[in-house]
Design a protein around this motif. Structure first.
Motif, PDB file in Angstrom:
ATOM      1  N   TYR A 168       0.836  -1.205   0.000  1.00 12.91           N
ATOM      2  CA  TYR A 168       0.000   0.000   0.000  1.00 12.91           C
ATOM      3  C   TYR A 168       0.867   1.250   0.000  1.00 12.91           C
ATOM      4  O   TYR A 168       1.780   1.394   0.820  1.00 12.91           O
ATOM      5  CB  TYR A 168      -0.892  -0.003   1.248  1.00 12.91           C
ATOM      6  CG  TYR A 168      -1.843   1.171   1.318  1.00 12.91           C
ATOM      7  CD1 TYR A 168      -2.868   1.316   0.387  1.00 12.91           C
ATOM      8  CD2 TYR A 168      -1.717   2.131   2.309  1.00 12.91           C
ATOM      9  CE1 TYR A 168      -3.738   2.383   0.449  1.00 12.91           C
ATOM     10  CE2 TYR A 168      -2.592   3.206   2.383  1.00 12.91           C
ATOM     11  CZ  TYR A 168      -3.601   3.323   1.449  1.00 12.91           C
ATOM     12  OH  TYR A 168      -4.463   4.391   1.500  1.00 12.91           O
ATOM     13  N   GLU A 169       0.584   2.141  -0.932  1.00  6.80           N
ATOM     14  CA  GLU A 169       1.266   3.424  -1.027  1.00  6.80           C
ATOM     15  C   GLU A 169       0.228   4.534  -0.938  1.00  6.80           C
ATOM     16  O   GLU A 169      -0.768   4.518  -1.683  1.00  6.80           O
ATOM     17  CB  GLU A 169       2.016   3.546  -2.350  1.00  6.80           C
ATOM     18  CG  GLU A 169       2.633   4.923  -2.576  1.00  6.80           C
ATOM     19  CD  GLU A 169       3.134   5.131  -3.995  1.00  6.80           C
ATOM     20  OE1 GLU A 169       4.078   5.921  -4.183  1.00  6.80           O
ATOM     21  OE2 GLU A 169       2.552   4.506  -4.924  1.00  6.80           O
ATOM     22  N   LEU A 195       1.529   7.267  11.464  1.00  2.21           N
ATOM     23  CA  LEU A 195       2.948   7.030  11.753  1.00  2.21           C
ATOM     24  C   LEU A 195       3.198   5.571  12.124  1.00  2.21           C
ATOM     25  O   LEU A 195       4.209   4.983  11.732  1.00  2.21           O
ATOM     26  CB  LEU A 195       3.416   7.958  12.875  1.00  2.21           C
ATOM     27  CG  LEU A 195       3.535   9.440  12.500  1.00  2.21           C
ATOM     28  CD1 LEU A 195       3.779  10.283  13.748  1.00  2.21           C
ATOM     29  CD2 LEU A 195       4.662   9.642  11.484  1.00  2.21           C
ATOM     30  N   ALA A 196       2.284   4.995  12.882  1.00  4.94           N
ATOM     31  CA  ALA A 196       2.435   3.593  13.267  1.00  4.94           C
ATOM     32  C   ALA A 196       2.424   2.685  12.042  1.00  4.94           C
ATOM     33  O   ALA A 196       3.156   1.692  11.982  1.00  4.94           O
ATOM     34  CB  ALA A 196       1.335   3.189  14.240  1.00  4.94           C
ATOM     35  N   HIS A 197       1.602   3.030  11.053  1.00  2.00           N
ATOM     36  CA  HIS A 197       1.539   2.213   9.846  1.00  2.00           C
ATOM     37  C   HIS A 197       2.823   2.312   9.024  1.00  2.00           C
ATOM     38  O   HIS A 197       3.161   1.368   8.287  1.00  2.00           O
ATOM     39  CB  HIS A 197       0.343   2.628   8.983  1.00  2.00           C
ATOM     40  CG  HIS A 197      -0.930   1.941   9.362  1.00  2.00           C
ATOM     41  ND1 HIS A 197      -1.673   2.312  10.462  1.00  2.00           N
ATOM     42  CD2 HIS A 197      -1.588   0.877   8.802  1.00  2.00           C
ATOM     43  CE1 HIS A 197      -2.735   1.527  10.556  1.00  2.00           C
ATOM     44  NE2 HIS A 197      -2.694   0.638   9.568  1.00  2.00           N
ATOM     45  N   THR A 198       3.523   3.429   9.116  1.00  2.00           N
ATOM     46  CA  THR A 198       4.748   3.570   8.324  1.00  2.00           C
ATOM     47  C   THR A 198       5.864   2.651   8.824  1.00  2.00           C
ATOM     48  O   THR A 198       6.892   2.509   8.154  1.00  2.00           O
ATOM     49  CB  THR A 198       5.251   5.027   8.324  1.00  2.00           C
ATOM     50  OG1 THR A 198       5.593   5.429   9.650  1.00  2.00           O
ATOM     51  CG2 THR A 198       4.195   5.962   7.760  1.00  2.00           C
ATOM     52  N   ASP A 199       5.674   2.039   9.981  1.00  2.00           N
ATOM     53  CA  ASP A 199       6.642   1.052  10.469  1.00  2.00           C
ATOM     54  C   ASP A 199       6.515  -0.282   9.739  1.00  2.00           C
ATOM     55  O   ASP A 199       7.401  -1.139   9.840  1.00  2.00           O
ATOM     56  CB  ASP A 199       6.469   0.822  11.973  1.00  2.00           C
ATOM     57  CG  ASP A 199       6.871   2.029  12.805  1.00  2.00           C
ATOM     58  OD1 ASP A 199       7.723   2.806  12.330  1.00  2.00           O
ATOM     59  OD2 ASP A 199       6.343   2.199  13.917  1.00  2.00           O
ATOM     60  N   ARG A 200       5.423  -0.465   9.007  1.00  2.00           N
ATOM     61  CA  ARG A 200       5.198  -1.713   8.278  1.00  2.00           C
ATOM     62  C   ARG A 200       5.941  -1.651   6.948  1.00  2.00           C
ATOM     63  O   ARG A 200       5.872  -0.653   6.222  1.00  2.00           O
ATOM     64  CB  ARG A 200       3.701  -1.939   8.045  1.00  2.00           C
ATOM     65  CG  ARG A 200       2.870  -1.965   9.323  1.00  2.00           C
ATOM     66  CD  ARG A 200       1.405  -2.185   9.025  1.00  2.00           C
ATOM     67  NE  ARG A 200       1.158  -3.499   8.455  1.00  2.00           N
ATOM     68  CZ  ARG A 200       0.941  -4.594   9.157  1.00  2.00           C
ATOM     69  NH1 ARG A 200       0.944  -4.547  10.477  1.00  2.00           N
ATOM     70  NH2 ARG A 200       0.717  -5.743   8.560  1.00  2.00           N
ATOM     71  N   GLY A 264       6.549  12.719  -7.609  1.00  2.00           N
ATOM     72  CA  GLY A 264       7.648  13.644  -7.798  1.00  2.00           C
ATOM     73  C   GLY A 264       7.548  14.886  -6.928  1.00  2.00           C
ATOM     74  O   GLY A 264       8.572  15.512  -6.614  1.00  2.00           O
ATOM     75  N   LEU A 265       6.331  15.242  -6.516  1.00  2.00           N
ATOM     76  CA  LEU A 265       6.119  16.406  -5.654  1.00  2.00           C
ATOM     77  C   LEU A 265       6.213  16.055  -4.170  1.00  2.00           C
ATOM     78  O   LEU A 265       6.434  16.938  -3.332  1.00  2.00           O
ATOM     79  CB  LEU A 265       4.738  17.015  -5.929  1.00  2.00           C
ATOM     80  CG  LEU A 265       4.521  17.645  -7.312  1.00  2.00           C
ATOM     81  CD1 LEU A 265       3.043  17.978  -7.500  1.00  2.00           C
ATOM     82  CD2 LEU A 265       5.372  18.895  -7.476  1.00  2.00           C
ATOM     83  N   ALA A 266       6.027  14.782  -3.840  1.00  2.00           N
ATOM     84  CA  ALA A 266       5.964  14.371  -2.432  1.00  2.00           C
ATOM     85  C   ALA A 266       7.353  14.269  -1.811  1.00  2.00           C
ATOM     86  O   ALA A 266       8.352  13.998  -2.488  1.00  2.00           O
ATOM     87  CB  ALA A 266       5.251  13.018  -2.317  1.00  2.00           C
ATOM     88  N   LEU A 267       7.393  14.481  -0.508  1.00  2.00           N
ATOM     89  CA  LEU A 267       8.635  14.328   0.244  1.00  2.00           C
ATOM     90  C   LEU A 267       9.022  12.855   0.321  1.00  2.00           C
ATOM     91  O   LEU A 267       8.153  11.977   0.273  1.00  2.00           O
ATOM     92  CB  LEU A 267       8.456  14.870   1.663  1.00  2.00           C
ATOM     93  CG  LEU A 267       8.092  16.354   1.802  1.00  2.00           C
ATOM     94  CD1 LEU A 267       7.747  16.668   3.255  1.00  2.00           C
ATOM     95  CD2 LEU A 267       9.224  17.238   1.318  1.00  2.00           C
ATOM     96  N   PRO A 268      10.302  12.544   0.474  1.00  2.00           N
ATOM     97  CA  PRO A 268      10.701  11.146   0.701  1.00  2.00           C
ATOM     98  C   PRO A 268      10.039  10.601   1.972  1.00  2.00           C
ATOM     99  O   PRO A 268       9.557  11.365   2.812  1.00  2.00           O
ATOM    100  CB  PRO A 268      12.223  11.244   0.855  1.00  2.00           C
ATOM    101  CG  PRO A 268      12.597  12.514   0.179  1.00  2.00           C
ATOM    102  CD  PRO A 268      11.451  13.459   0.391  1.00  2.00           C
ATOM    103  N   GLU A 269      10.051   9.302   2.112  1.00  2.00           N
ATOM    104  CA  GLU A 269       9.320   8.674   3.215  1.00  2.00           C
ATOM    105  C   GLU A 269       9.807   9.160   4.585  1.00  2.00           C
ATOM    106  O   GLU A 269       8.996   9.476   5.461  1.00  2.00           O
ATOM    107  CB  GLU A 269       9.423   7.152   3.130  1.00  2.00           C
ATOM    108  CG  GLU A 269       8.628   6.565   1.977  1.00  2.00           C
ATOM    109  CD  GLU A 269       8.635   5.046   2.008  1.00  2.00           C
ATOM    110  OE1 GLU A 269       8.198   4.477   3.028  1.00  2.00           O
ATOM    111  OE2 GLU A 269       9.079   4.432   1.018  1.00  2.00           O
ATOM    112  N   ALA A 270      11.105   9.208   4.806  1.00  2.00           N
ATOM    113  CA  ALA A 270      11.626   9.632   6.110  1.00  2.00           C
ATOM    114  C   ALA A 270      11.227  11.071   6.410  1.00  2.00           C
ATOM    115  O   ALA A 270      10.805  11.403   7.533  1.00  2.00           O
ATOM    116  CB  ALA A 270      13.136   9.473   6.155  1.00  2.00           C
ATOM    117  N   GLU A 271      11.338  11.956   5.420  1.00  2.00           N
ATOM    118  CA  GLU A 271      10.936  13.348   5.615  1.00  2.00           C
ATOM    119  C   GLU A 271       9.432  13.455   5.823  1.00  2.00           C
ATOM    120  O   GLU A 271       8.960  14.308   6.581  1.00  2.00           O
ATOM    121  CB  GLU A 271      11.373  14.191   4.424  1.00  2.00           C
ATOM    122  CG  GLU A 271      12.869  14.365   4.305  1.00  2.00           C
ATOM    123  CD  GLU A 271      13.256  15.251   3.126  1.00  2.00           C
ATOM    124  OE1 GLU A 271      12.476  16.176   2.805  1.00  2.00           O
ATOM    125  OE2 GLU A 271      14.323  15.013   2.536  1.00  2.00           O
TER     126      GLU A 271
END
Length: 283
Positions: A168-169, A195-200, A264-271
């Motif tokens: 899922y993106e 944020l919790a889901h981004t740990d998956r 292309g407009l979105a920030l990288p995942e960590a940011e």
């Protein structure tokens, strides 16, 4: 057996793909009917999803249509074999058919790619946030209808947590993150939930900040549903009038291109995680 009065989106898609293969082969509906030994009127019913078809007959048609794509034929045959009533069927008759079709579409997806500007994606919503969103409906939803929609939305989220979760993106605009449905606490809890889901490892969340400026498709929220074979991909559009499913080659190309522009407009995942965390801390 009488024809189905209300075929599901998946049943219709099987029929439409068989129609595409037939038309590409140059074969008429009458010729296709002769291959199966059925009345010529049955083919239009099959291609509209009003009549079912066996997996063996799907393979017979695909072979005679000269389809060389074995992966596509295998998947169409698997769709024809589906006899089980998925959990979503328990909601049919209680909610609009389009909502049931979304649940079925997500369940069978290989990947889901969502882009939203003003709402948190349904698959990432907390129960409290989802309830607050439904509470804003005009006219107000009757209590039983609201509860039924809420139950469906929460059950749909199982695709992210099952033994083999869907990849899922989500590309989410900053505006959606700052909308305070239910007030500051509900919003803070919702952002922590994201944020919790981004740990998956199977979930990716990226944020388009206000600083990115204007962009194409800013007024749309959509999900690109990747099937096990690309010919069966689908785009699901959200609107105030309900859901719309798109699957022509031109439409799929358009939304793949739009999704690439938004990435292309979105920030990288960590940011993006840091961005979401900062908004939550400000509440």
């Amino acid at each position: 057996m009488p024809p189905r009065s209300s075929p599901t989106a998946r049943q219709q898609r099987l029929g439409s793909e068989l129609r595409k293969l037939r038309e590409q082969s140059g074969m008429s509906a009458q010729q296709a009917a002769a291959l199966l030994g059925v009345d010529r009127t049955r083919i239009p019913h099959i291609e509209a999803g009003r009549f079912g078809i066996s997996a063996e007959r799907v393979r017979t048609l695909a072979f005679n249509y000269g389809c060389p794509d074995t992966a596509l034929v295998d998947l169409l045959a698997a769709m024809a074999r589906e006899r089980d009533r998925g959990w979503w069927e328990g909601h049919r008759g209680l909610l609009p058919p389009a909502l049931i079709d979304i649940a079925e579409l997500e369940f069978h997806a290989a990947e889901l790619h969502t882009a939203v500007t003003t709402h948190i994606p349904g698959l990432l919503q907390t129960e409290e946030h989802a309830r607050a969103v439904f509470d804003t409906a005009v006219p107000p939803l009757p209590g039983p209808d609201l509860e039924a929609r809420l139950a469906l939305r929460l059950r749909r989220q199982e695709v992210l947590h099952r033994d083999r979760p869907v990849r899922y993106e989500a590309v989410i605009h900053e505006a959606a993150l700052r909308m305070r449905f239910g007030g500051p606490k509900v919003t803070r809890d919702q952002l922590e939930h994201i944020l919790a889901h981004t740990d998956r490892s199977t979930v990716s969340v990226r944020v388009i900040p206000f600083a990115a400026g204007g962009f194409p498709g800013a007024g749309q929220s959509f999900t690109y549903v990747s099937a096990p074979v690309p010919q069966l991909d689908t785009v699901q559009l959200d609107s105030s009038h309900g859901s719309l499913l798109l699957d022509t080659d031109m439409q799929l190309r358009r939304y793949r291109g739009l999704l690439d522009r938004l990435r292309g407009l979105a920030l990288p995942e960590a940011e993006s995680r840091a961005f979401v965390r900062a908004i939550a801390q400000d509440l």
